[in-house]
Design a protein around this motif. Structure first.
Motif, mmCIF file in Angstrom:
data_model
loop_
_atom_site.group_PDB
_atom_site.id
_atom_site.type_symbol
_atom_site.label_atom_id
_atom_site.label_comp_id
_atom_site.label_asym_id
_atom_site.label_seq_id
_atom_site.Cartn_x
_atom_site.Cartn_y
_atom_site.Cartn_z
ATOM 1 N N PHE A 178 43.406 44.024 37.649
ATOM 2 C CA PHE A 178 44.111 43.202 38.634
ATOM 3 C C PHE A 178 45.230 42.416 37.946
ATOM 4 O O PHE A 178 46.345 42.316 38.460
ATOM 5 C CB PHE A 178 43.132 42.252 39.306
ATOM 6 C CG PHE A 178 43.699 41.485 40.461
ATOM 7 C CD1 PHE A 178 43.626 41.975 41.748
ATOM 8 C CD2 PHE A 178 44.307 40.250 40.258
ATOM 9 C CE1 PHE A 178 44.154 41.267 42.818
ATOM 10 C CE2 PHE A 178 44.828 39.530 41.309
ATOM 11 C CZ PHE A 178 44.759 40.040 42.597
ATOM 12 N N ASP A 179 44.936 41.846 36.781
ATOM 13 C CA ASP A 179 45.939 41.085 36.042
ATOM 14 C C ASP A 179 47.094 41.968 35.583
ATOM 15 O O ASP A 179 48.233 41.510 35.455
ATOM 16 C CB ASP A 179 45.308 40.412 34.825
ATOM 17 C CG ASP A 179 44.283 39.360 35.214
ATOM 18 O OD1 ASP A 179 44.339 38.868 36.355
ATOM 19 O OD2 ASP A 179 43.421 39.027 34.374
ATOM 20 N N GLN A 180 46.808 43.237 35.341
ATOM 21 C CA GLN A 180 47.809 44.148 34.780
ATOM 22 C C GLN A 180 48.796 44.657 35.818
ATOM 23 O O GLN A 180 49.969 44.887 35.503
ATOM 24 C CB GLN A 180 47.095 45.337 34.127
ATOM 25 C CG GLN A 180 48.025 46.383 33.545
ATOM 26 C CD GLN A 180 47.262 47.574 32.974
ATOM 27 O OE1 GLN A 180 46.028 47.570 32.947
ATOM 28 N NE2 GLN A 180 47.980 48.576 32.533
ATOM 29 N N PHE A 181 48.354 44.831 37.069
ATOM 30 C CA PHE A 181 49.147 45.592 38.031
ATOM 31 C C PHE A 181 49.817 44.725 39.096
ATOM 32 O O PHE A 181 49.797 45.046 40.278
ATOM 33 C CB PHE A 181 48.288 46.665 38.692
ATOM 34 C CG PHE A 181 47.899 47.769 37.743
ATOM 35 C CD1 PHE A 181 48.868 48.532 37.124
ATOM 36 C CD2 PHE A 181 46.569 48.016 37.461
ATOM 37 C CE1 PHE A 181 48.520 49.540 36.238
ATOM 38 C CE2 PHE A 181 46.203 49.029 36.582
ATOM 39 C CZ PHE A 181 47.186 49.788 35.963
ATOM 40 N N GLY A 182 50.420 43.620 38.669
ATOM 41 C CA GLY A 182 51.303 42.871 39.548
ATOM 42 C C GLY A 182 52.722 43.420 39.437
ATOM 43 O O GLY A 182 53.050 44.206 38.551
ATOM 44 N N ALA A 183 53.569 43.007 40.366
ATOM 45 C CA ALA A 183 54.984 43.418 40.336
ATOM 46 C C ALA A 183 55.807 42.279 39.747
ATOM 47 O O ALA A 183 55.746 41.153 40.251
ATOM 48 C CB ALA A 183 55.474 43.742 41.748
ATOM 49 N N LEU A 203 52.352 36.994 46.530
ATOM 50 C CA LEU A 203 51.088 37.701 46.329
ATOM 51 C C LEU A 203 51.286 38.971 45.505
ATOM 52 O O LEU A 203 50.413 39.352 44.721
ATOM 53 C CB LEU A 203 50.462 38.039 47.678
ATOM 54 C CG LEU A 203 49.912 36.856 48.477
ATOM 55 C CD1 LEU A 203 49.502 37.288 49.878
ATOM 56 C CD2 LEU A 203 48.725 36.215 47.759
ATOM 57 N N SER A 204 52.426 39.623 45.682
ATOM 58 C CA SER A 204 52.674 40.867 44.945
ATOM 59 C C SER A 204 52.863 40.629 43.454
ATOM 60 O O SER A 204 52.732 41.564 42.658
ATOM 61 C CB SER A 204 53.901 41.581 45.507
ATOM 62 O OG SER A 204 55.104 40.947 45.106
ATOM 63 N N VAL A 235 52.284 31.004 34.438
ATOM 64 C CA VAL A 235 52.017 30.185 35.617
ATOM 65 C C VAL A 235 50.998 30.926 36.473
ATOM 66 O O VAL A 235 51.230 32.075 36.873
ATOM 67 C CB VAL A 235 53.314 29.932 36.434
ATOM 68 C CG1 VAL A 235 52.993 29.119 37.681
ATOM 69 C CG2 VAL A 235 54.357 29.218 35.568
ATOM 70 N N GLU A 236 49.857 30.288 36.744
ATOM 71 C CA GLU A 236 48.831 30.903 37.572
ATOM 72 C C GLU A 236 49.308 30.978 39.018
ATOM 73 O O GLU A 236 49.867 30.009 39.546
ATOM 74 C CB GLU A 236 47.532 30.107 37.494
ATOM 75 C CG GLU A 236 46.947 30.001 36.096
ATOM 76 C CD GLU A 236 46.550 31.357 35.530
ATOM 77 O OE1 GLU A 236 46.069 32.204 36.314
ATOM 78 O OE2 GLU A 236 46.722 31.565 34.310
ATOM 79 N N LEU A 237 49.085 32.115 39.668
ATOM 80 C CA LEU A 237 49.592 32.359 41.017
ATOM 81 C C LEU A 237 48.447 32.529 42.021
ATOM 82 O O LEU A 237 47.304 32.801 41.631
ATOM 83 C CB LEU A 237 50.477 33.608 41.011
ATOM 84 C CG LEU A 237 51.776 33.509 40.200
ATOM 85 C CD1 LEU A 237 52.517 34.841 40.217
ATOM 86 C CD2 LEU A 237 52.664 32.393 40.736
ATOM 87 N N PRO A 238 48.752 32.406 43.327
ATOM 88 C CA PRO A 238 47.689 32.465 44.349
ATOM 89 C C PRO A 238 46.855 33.739 44.341
ATOM 90 O O PRO A 238 45.666 33.689 44.655
ATOM 91 C CB PRO A 238 48.475 32.318 45.656
ATOM 92 C CG PRO A 238 49.689 31.542 45.289
ATOM 93 C CD PRO A 238 50.039 31.990 43.901
ATOM 94 N N ALA A 239 47.452 34.881 44.016
ATOM 95 C CA ALA A 239 46.664 36.117 44.018
ATOM 96 C C ALA A 239 45.511 36.030 43.034
ATOM 97 O O ALA A 239 44.406 36.529 43.305
ATOM 98 C CB ALA A 239 47.557 37.313 43.693
#
Length: 759
Positions: free
Chosen positions: A279-284, A354-355, A367-371
């Motif tokens: 999950f951590d790896q596959f953000g845009a 979110l993406s 920076v930690e994000l909502p996703a």
């Protein structure tokens, strides 16, 4: 229409034809697809977009069809991923896609043609669904037509069109959102059922979309509530909330039916939660919305490929296109207003955030994000099933296309002459196609099914086999997908099978400990003529270990594929298949130069004592300080073969306890051969006194007096299905000799000498 609904609406330009027929738009989109994916249309009946996931998708669609025609349950295929069986809940559900395939296959037996029909329908659904939503929001047909075109050919959609046919069925989302907005604007029983049907449509397009669609739908409820008069907001909100509960009640039975496979997984302890690391790896990355992807014309003008330089996979490619970006910028800077324009800006921004995934990185800053926050919520189980948050980009493409369509509608008002508007539309549409196109669009033919399968099915129709090189169930290499698709043709029993979610029971039982696993076969010296290491097992001969592995799992044949790739498919190492065929040459019963079939019944039984881990073992984990290890549960089984009942044996295990010190016993039936107090600190080698076993096959059991629930160790052992007792590095079964009593030095030396990558 209420005053509120009409106040933000763009009025059509004078003389504009508001009667664009959907069939005309459909024809326009079809031509655009042909142009943007040229020359794919010329090989529509002979080549697939790729040989990875499309072959797996074909297996799923053929499996549904065979179950429907034969009156079978589709929940588990017992012949794929044999002997555990392949739960359909581990695959992309492909409900709507399979329905299209079922219709197409009624007219043609050409799987390539049928798949490509499914592919084309998905792209057209995305275009037409966005067109329908934009038409409702903008009340401007030209703007809506452009919006559908921009969403359909957007970078996120075309990138996934090469591999993930379910992810190009984005059109279910705008159709659901259209029904949902109408439902909340003016609730009624018919509109509630329409919204429920829309949500079921989204779920049948892709499981991801069912989760993603919750966010825009949920945002629309408070958005509309805030816009009500102050004194009416609570009453308005409560009324819609009650209707929303009715919506949930209407959709739940259909959702449970659609995802019966996933429910089966949960009930059988295979929830399929994705590792947090993936999950951590596959953000845009944020810049991916602005940068053309490889294969697009403008990317060739860049000094380097930023995606390759940053290590961004296709999951992170999100380019929206020059036309979309310019028009969206104009809409923002020019203050273009249309119906619920603020909602569309807010929704687009929410989906972009979110993406981006768990974190936003800039140099060493994070920076930690909502996703990431949502992913860590234990109660939000659907979100924990998501592997790639970057796929929110597919919904971003729909929202930004509507913003772009609104900007175009506003702009076209400046051109009162119809001919000017039509010419401008043609030019901007052509520019969008040229910018977003993947030309030449890559494609590959399906390799013919090897003749070896037909030979096996005719000579031993009930036999099972292992396809070699063997791969774990989550390995997406094309050859693993080929094994999967070929099973739909030969209908035999194979350990192979690539599923989107890993089949952990299958891999724990057969993959990590296999003598045919691809990671070992890629080693230049494997299989060696001397003693080898296999998973945890040390100091075992290849032929001895292979015989025990095949016999234990009732695998009659090993099918050795001398595959080295083909035109367009890429190539991979030969995995030592030729060396393996040479080592097993006396047991080969079929060989046509492409595939060699090894018959277990032609192999001699082991000449030395050998051991194999079977049931009750956990997964294979790479720990920072320990290297590759496996987990043992309270009862972990060992299969053995002993050729000489008169010679004493010694067993050794290198392990440490989980949680606290454990009493560990080695049992032969009810007879305790040895016991140890295993500490939780450093690894130690524990050995038995000499003991004897009868000639032939046997079973030993490692019994531990307690286990740890791994939920509290999720970061280290995420995905484990059962509590664990020990972390094990090595096992060994050897004759007890005066020269090496207990062979502590031998097992320690074998572990130390083993290459790190193979451990």
């Amino acid at each position: 229409m209420s005053d509120e609904e009409s106040s933000d609406r763009i009025e059509p330009a004078a003389g504009e034809d508001r009667r664009w027929h959907p069939l005309a738009v459909l024809g326009l989109y079809t031509l655009a697809i042909v142009a943007a994916t040229w020359p794919f249309a010329t090989t529509f009946a002979s080549r697939l977009p790729s040989l990875g996931d499309p072959l797996q998708h074909l297996w799923v669609m053929r499996w549904y069809r065979s179950c429907l025609l034969e009156g079978r349950s589709p929940l588990v295929c017992p012949d794929l991923q044999y002997p555990v069986g392949a739960p359909i809940g581990n695959f992309s559900p492909l409900h709507l896609q399979s329905l299209v395939y079922l219709v197409a296959s009624a007219f043609s037996s050409n799987d390539v043609l049928c798949f490509n029909v499914v592919w084309l329908v998905g792209l057209l659904l995305t275009g037409m669904g966005t067109f329908a939503l934009a038409r409702h929001v903008l009340r401007h047909d030209a703007g809506a037509a452009l919006a559908g075109l921009l969403a359909m050919l957007s970078g996120p959609v075309l990138v996934h069109s090469h591999a993930h046919v379910e992810l190009i069925y984005v059109g279910g989302f705008p159709l659901f959102l259209l029904a949902w907005m109408r439902f909340l604007d003016r609730p009624g029983f018919g509109r509630m059922l329409a919204a429920a049907a829309g949500f079921v449509l989204v779920a049948s397009c892709a499981a991801y979309f069912m989760v993603f669609a919750i966010f825009p739908a949920a945002l629309y409820l408070p958005w509309k509530a805030i816009r009500q008069p102050r004194g009416e907001r609570r009453r308005w909100f409560r009324g819609r909330l009650a209707w929303s509960l009715g919506f949930a009640a209407a959709t739940l039975p259909a959702i449970l039916l659609l995802f019966a496979g996933q429910v089966w997984n949960v009930l059988h302890g295979q929830a399929g939660l994705r590792p947090k690391a993936e999950f951590d790896q596959f953000g845009a990355p944020w810049w991916a919305y602005l940068v053309p992807v490889p294969g697009q014309a403008l990317q060739g003008f860049l000094p380097l490929d930023p995606y390759g330089a940053a290590g961004v996979s296709g999951e992170g490619m999100a380019y929206l296109g020059v036309v979309t970006l310019v028009l969206v910028a104009r809409a923002g800077l020019g203050g273009v207003r249309f119906r619920e324009s603020g909602y569309w800006w807010a929704t687009a921004a929410m989906l972009v955030v979110l993406s981006l995934g768990s974190t936003l990185r800039y140099g060493s800053h994070r920076v930690e994000l909502p996703a990431g926050w949502l992913r860590d919520l234990d109660w939000f189980v659907p979100f924990r099933l998501i592997r790639a948050p970057g796929r929110f980009k597919l919904f971003v493409a729909v929202c930004t296309a509507i913003l772009a369509g609104a900007s175009w509608a506003d702009l076209s008002r400046r051109w009162p002459r119809p001919a000017t508007r039509r010419l401008a539309f043609a030019l901007v549409a052509a520019l969008a196609v040229a910018d977003l196109a993947h030309v030449p669009y890559s494609s590959e033919p399906i390799p013919p099914m090897p003749a070896a399968y037909s030979w096996i099915r005719s000579h031993a129709p009930d036999a099972a086999w292992v396809d070699v090189p063997q791969m774990n169930s989550g390995n997406a290499l094309a050859i693993n997908s080929m094994y999967t698709y070929w099973q739909a043709l030969h209908r035999g029993r194979t350990t192979a099978g690539y599923s989107g979610h890993q089949n952990r029971p299958q891999d724990d039982l057969l993959s990590w400990n296999s003598p045919f696993i691809d990671t070992r076969m890629a080693e230049p010296s494997f299989p060696a003529t001397g003693e080898e290491s296999f998973d945890l097992v040390r100091l075992a001969g290849f032929r001895d270990y292979a015989w025990l592995y095949l016999t234990t799992h009732n695998l009659r044949f090993a099918v050795l594929h001398r595959w080295v790739g083909q035109e367009g498919a890429g190539s991979w190492p030969r995995y030592g298949v030729d060396r393996m065929a040479e080592r097993l040459s006396d047991a080969i019963c079929f060989d046509d130069g492409k595939v060699a079939v090894v018959d277990r019944d032609r192999l001699d039984p082991p000449r030395s004592p050998v051991v194999l881990g079977s049931e009750g073992w956990g997964g294979y984990h790479l720990l920072p300080r320990d290297g590759f290890v496996r987990l043992a549960t309270r009862s972990s089984w060992l299969e053995t073969y002993n050729p000489d009942p008169d010679r004493p044996l010694v067993f050794a295990i290198e392990a440490r306890a989980l949680g606290k010190a454990r009493r560990v016993a080695l049992l032969d039936g009810q007879t305790e051969l040895a016991s140890w107090a295993v500490a939780p600190g450093s690894y130690e080698i524990y050995q038995t006194p000499p003991f004897r076993l009868p000639r032939g096959r046997g079973r030993l059991r490692i019994e531990v007096d307690g286990a740890v629930d791994l939920d509290r160790l999720r970061k280290r052992f995420e995905g484990e299905l059962h509590p664990a007792s020990l972390i094990v590095k090595a096992l060994c079964l050897r004759p007890a000799g005066a020269e090496d009593p207990g062979h502590v030095r031998a097992i320690a030396a074998a572990t130390a000498a083993e290459p790190a990558e193979s451990r």
